[in-house]
Design an enzyme around this catalytic site. Structure first.
Site, short mmCIF file in Angstrom:
data_model
loop_
_atom_site.label_atom_id
_atom_site.label_comp_id
_atom_site.label_asym_id
_atom_site.label_seq_id
_atom_site.Cartn_x
_atom_site.Cartn_y
_atom_site.Cartn_z
N ASP A 163 33.96 89.00 16.09
CA ASP A 163 34.37 88.68 14.72
C ASP A 163 34.81 89.92 13.96
O ASP A 163 34.62 91.06 14.42
CB ASP A 163 33.23 87.97 13.97
CG ASP A 163 31.86 88.63 14.18
OD1 ASP A 163 31.81 89.81 14.58
OD2 ASP A 163 30.85 87.96 13.93
N ASN A 176 19.81 83.43 9.60
CA ASN A 176 20.06 82.02 9.28
C ASN A 176 20.48 81.22 10.52
O ASN A 176 20.86 80.07 10.42
CB ASN A 176 21.12 81.90 8.18
CG ASN A 176 22.49 82.40 8.63
OD1 ASN A 176 22.68 82.80 9.78
ND2 ASN A 176 23.46 82.37 7.74
N HIS A 233 22.98 82.10 12.60
CA HIS A 233 24.40 82.19 12.99
C HIS A 233 24.58 83.02 14.26
O HIS A 233 23.77 83.88 14.59
CB HIS A 233 25.29 82.67 11.84
CG HIS A 233 25.22 84.13 11.51
ND1 HIS A 233 25.64 84.63 10.30
CD2 HIS A 233 24.80 85.21 12.22
CE1 HIS A 233 25.50 85.94 10.28
NE2 HIS A 233 24.99 86.32 11.45
#
Ligand code: F6R
Length: 245
Positions: free
Chosen positions: A71, A140, A142
């Site tokens: 990413d 979280n 991800h």
């Protein structure tokens, strides 16, 4: 835990980093011309340090692989010191002599992020797919920047970051308001198409979410739970992160 997931529990972050580097190096040495997937963030830094030492001792050659990063923030210029392109150059690629043309990171400066996403997946396919994908785990749940959501993402995608991710990544910036609000990330399908996955998880703060990801229900509320669907996942956790497993 299902048999497709192999778990290593290491004493601490240092041992985790060494184990990860050894497993990754074995895979690279078995397929030195293949494509490999990289992650940024704090967790893989120790592993990258180990890989640099191994390269200096001629125990691994990374010069001929093709690298694909998970990413990149959006928008961001790749010369920005907060970009993941810069992070990878600094933390690994420059020192192991990976040629610039072999470093693929989503272009956070593209005027057409949608086209950038399509082109990124096509390039991974043209390179024969990813041999081993390194992943970290967000608090979280991800992986990449695939945030908790109602649906699993598919291909590489332009996303908005969750508030929890912005807060968590603020530690790398002078001010929370400097954290970019968007990113381009490999989607869950792109990640699951890697032949092997190497997930690194360190610290007590990740213990609950690691349990949810590996032995909880498979749900897009915990994006990493999709890894239970992959047939070849290696998880390396330190004792603090593995305490609920
Ligand atoms: C990084 C990435 C993220 C991180 C995750 C954990 O390229 O895609 O999913 O792996 O946020 O970050 P750290 O390792 O900093 O806890």
């Amino acid at each position: 835990m299902t048999k497709n997931i192999k778990l290593y529990v290491e004493k601490d972050y240092d041992a985790l980093s060494k184990r990860a580097a050894l497993i990754f190096a074995k895979q690279v040495n078995a397929a030195p011309l293949a494509a490999f997937g990289f992650a940024t963030g704090g967790t893989p830094v120790g592993m990258y340090e180990e890989l640099k030492k191994m390269r200096a001792r001629n125990e691994i050659y990374l010069d001929q692989i093709t690298a694909f990063n998970l990413d990149e923030y959006y928008p961001i210029e790749n010369t920005n010191t907060q970009s993941y392109a810069y992070f990878m150059a600094e933390n690994l690629f420059d020192e192991v002599n990976l040629p610039k043309e072999k470093r693929n990171i989503p272009n956070g400066d593209s005027s057409n992020p949608t086209a950038e996403c399509v082109a990124y997946d096509e390039k991974i396919n043209r390179c024969g797919g990813i041999e081993m994908q390194i992943l970290g785990l967000g608090t979280n749940g991800h992986i990449g920047f695939n945030e908790p959501a109602e649906f699993f993402s598919g291909a590489t995608v332009h996303v908005e970051l969750a508030e929890s991710t912005i807060q968590s990544n603020a530690r790398f910036f002078d001010d929370e308001k400097d954290v970019p609000r968007h990113a381009i990330t490999m989607g869950i399908r792109t990640i699951l198409m890697a032949k092997r996955i190497l997930l690194l998880v360190s610290g007590e703060a990740k213990a609950d979410i690691l349990r949810d990801a590996l032995i909880g229900p498979i749900t897009p509320n915990v994006p990493a739970s999709a890894l239970q669907l992959h047939r070849d996942v290696i998880v390396i956790a330190d004792e603090a992160a593995a305490k609920h497993l």
